[in-house]
Scaffold this motif. Structure first.
Motif, short mmCIF file in Angstrom:
data_model
loop_
_atom_site.label_atom_id
_atom_site.label_comp_id
_atom_site.label_asym_id
_atom_site.label_seq_id
_atom_site.Cartn_x
_atom_site.Cartn_y
_atom_site.Cartn_z
N VAL A 114 44.10 41.18 34.38
CA VAL A 114 45.09 41.15 35.77
C VAL A 114 44.78 39.48 35.72
O VAL A 114 43.32 38.55 36.38
N ASN A 115 45.78 38.19 36.28
CA ASN A 115 45.31 36.96 35.97
C ASN A 115 45.36 37.14 38.06
O ASN A 115 45.50 37.61 38.65
N ILE A 125 42.01 44.54 31.51
CA ILE A 125 42.06 45.52 32.16
C ILE A 125 41.49 46.50 31.11
O ILE A 125 41.55 47.93 31.27
N LEU A 126 41.70 46.49 29.43
CA LEU A 126 41.76 46.46 28.59
C LEU A 126 41.72 45.80 27.24
O LEU A 126 42.36 44.68 27.44
N PHE A 127 40.87 46.24 26.88
CA PHE A 127 40.95 45.69 24.86
C PHE A 127 41.12 46.45 23.99
O PHE A 127 41.70 47.68 23.82
N LYS A 168 38.63 51.20 30.27
CA LYS A 168 38.07 51.11 31.45
C LYS A 168 37.63 52.52 31.96
O LYS A 168 38.68 52.88 32.22
N VAL A 169 36.36 53.11 32.13
CA VAL A 169 36.35 54.53 32.42
C VAL A 169 35.33 54.43 33.59
O VAL A 169 34.00 53.70 32.65
N GLN A 184 41.18 46.31 40.62
CA GLN A 184 41.43 44.61 40.93
C GLN A 184 42.20 43.38 40.72
O GLN A 184 41.90 42.86 40.70
N VAL A 185 43.50 44.33 41.32
CA VAL A 185 44.56 42.98 41.48
C VAL A 185 44.26 42.69 42.86
O VAL A 185 42.92 44.13 43.82
N LYS A 186 44.88 41.96 43.30
CA LYS A 186 44.88 41.38 44.65
C LYS A 186 45.63 42.52 46.07
O LYS A 186 46.52 43.38 45.43
N LYS A 187 44.89 42.28 46.92
CA LYS A 187 45.76 43.93 47.82
C LYS A 187 47.18 43.57 48.27
O LYS A 187 47.44 44.10 48.61
N ARG A 188 47.35 42.31 48.42
CA ARG A 188 48.63 42.24 48.48
C ARG A 188 49.68 41.92 47.97
O ARG A 188 50.64 42.49 48.13
N THR A 189 48.39 42.22 46.64
CA THR A 189 49.75 42.32 44.66
C THR A 189 50.12 43.92 45.02
O THR A 189 51.24 44.20 44.95
#
Length: 120
Positions: free
Chosen positions: A30-31, A39-41, A52-53, A104-109
């Motif tokens: 998430v940028n 988020i993942l590899f 991720k879990v 992980q993302v911003k709430k407004r997004t």
């Protein structure tokens, strides 16, 4: 079969995401944040995605579906699980990515994404 390119297509469909490299592994974050959160590899040693879990979910998946999910000594101390690309269910992949992105993302997004999705 799940490929890196397919994962890329799924993850980058979400706003505020980017492809990057973390610890010498191809990854998605998430940028828009300082030190964007992964988020993942994609683990190059096993040619497998690392999701991720929670520890509880990881232990459950290892118990009920060891043909699909696995871990390594390196990953065991972290809330992560590897998946065999030829066996993992794409719906599970999508649900995992969605859940991690939302956390992980911003709430407004997130609000704008949900509003746009409800209109579609």
């Amino acid at each position: 079969m799940l490929t890196f390119e397919r994962l890329k297509e799924i993850v980058l469909a979400y706003p505020d995401t980017e492809e990057t490299t973390s610890w010498d592994a191809r990854s998605f974050k998430v940028n828009g944040k300082v030190n964007g959160k992964v988020i993942l590899f994609w683990n190059p040693t096993y040619d497998a995605p690392v999701f991720k879990v929670s520890f509880e979910e990881r232990d459950f998946l290892l118990e009920v579906d060891p043909d699909t999910f696995f871990t390594t000594d390196h990953h065991r101390p972290w809330p992560l699980i590897l998946a065999r690309p030829d066996r993992v269910d794409i719906d599970w992949v999508r649900a995992n990515i969605d859940r991690v992105w939302r956390a992980q993302v911003k709430k407004r997004t997130l609000k704008a994404w949900d509003e746009a999705s409800s209109r579609a």
